[in-house]
Design a protein around this motif. Sequence first.
Motif, mmCIF file in Angstrom:
data_model
loop_
_atom_site.group_PDB
_atom_site.id
_atom_site.type_symbol
_atom_site.label_atom_id
_atom_site.label_comp_id
_atom_site.label_asym_id
_atom_site.label_seq_id
_atom_site.Cartn_x
_atom_site.Cartn_y
_atom_site.Cartn_z
ATOM 1 N N LYS A 175 0.811 -1.223 0.000
ATOM 2 C CA LYS A 175 0.000 0.000 0.000
ATOM 3 C C LYS A 175 0.845 1.273 0.000
ATOM 4 O O LYS A 175 0.420 2.308 -0.504
ATOM 5 N N THR A 176 2.066 1.216 0.530
ATOM 6 C CA THR A 176 2.924 2.408 0.599
ATOM 7 C C THR A 176 3.544 2.744 -0.761
ATOM 8 O O THR A 176 4.103 3.827 -0.926
ATOM 9 N N HIS A 177 3.464 1.842 -1.711
ATOM 10 C CA HIS A 177 4.043 2.061 -3.048
ATOM 11 C C HIS A 177 2.922 2.392 -4.027
ATOM 12 O O HIS A 177 2.509 1.575 -4.843
ATOM 13 N N ASN A 178 2.430 3.637 -3.936
ATOM 14 C CA ASN A 178 1.236 3.999 -4.674
ATOM 15 C C ASN A 178 1.347 5.305 -5.467
ATOM 16 O O ASN A 178 0.370 6.014 -5.645
ATOM 17 N N ASP A 179 2.551 5.605 -5.933
ATOM 18 C CA ASP A 179 2.709 6.810 -6.751
ATOM 19 C C ASP A 179 3.678 6.531 -7.901
ATOM 20 O O ASP A 179 4.158 5.416 -8.055
ATOM 21 N N SER A 199 5.556 2.222 -7.815
ATOM 22 C CA SER A 199 4.215 1.678 -8.039
ATOM 23 C C SER A 199 4.248 0.159 -7.984
ATOM 24 O O SER A 199 4.850 -0.485 -8.843
ATOM 25 N N LEU A 222 1.815 -3.393 -7.553
ATOM 26 C CA LEU A 222 0.478 -3.970 -7.703
ATOM 27 C C LEU A 222 0.499 -5.405 -7.204
ATOM 28 O O LEU A 222 1.519 -6.078 -7.298
ATOM 29 N N GLN A 227 -4.440 1.894 -9.677
ATOM 30 C CA GLN A 227 -4.452 0.638 -8.916
ATOM 31 C C GLN A 227 -3.213 0.469 -8.038
ATOM 32 O O GLN A 227 -3.135 -0.494 -7.272
ATOM 33 N N ALA A 228 -2.257 1.374 -8.135
ATOM 34 C CA ALA A 228 -0.997 1.251 -7.404
ATOM 35 C C ALA A 228 -1.236 1.123 -5.901
ATOM 36 O O ALA A 228 -2.064 1.822 -5.327
ATOM 37 N N GLY A 229 -0.499 0.194 -5.296
ATOM 38 C CA GLY A 229 -0.604 -0.028 -3.861
ATOM 39 C C GLY A 229 -1.764 -0.917 -3.467
ATOM 40 O O GLY A 229 -2.033 -1.092 -2.288
ATOM 41 N N ARG A 230 -2.450 -1.489 -4.452
ATOM 42 C CA ARG A 230 -3.641 -2.302 -4.161
ATOM 43 C C ARG A 230 -3.596 -3.652 -4.859
ATOM 44 O O ARG A 230 -2.748 -3.904 -5.697
#
Length: 130
Positions: free
Chosen positions: A13-17, A21, A23, A49-52
């Motif tokens: 979840k912390t890798h969402n930008d 990124s 997945l 969808q990043a971090g999910r």
Amino acid sequence: MSEIKKYSLAEVKTHNDNRSSWLVINNNVYDVTPFLNEHPGGEEVLLEQAGRDATDPFEDVGHSSDARELMAKYKIGEVIDSERKQVKEKIPDWSSGNDNATSENTMKSWLIPILLAVMATIIYRFYFLS
């Protein structure tokens, strides 16, 4: 033999930008950061969808076998065992239903031409043979 790295969903979840990124697809963790600019659908699709867990959106799009092979180079690990979700086996549905529906549609496609032929025969006999 190398050990497969395990990640928690909280860590993913912390890798969402666009700088990092990640997945989750079918319990596998992918770092798609280097693929953002190459994705045919645009980077926005991946960043959304990043971090999910992106399994459902990924499967809904119907990615090709080439796309699935390409994923291998971005795989960095798997979701930890306690957070894994059951993976549904995707079986393509090539029919529009069951066999009865197919035979019913075939009969309907013949019914209209047959009825038109019978009506044309009756009209012909009534007007021209009387």
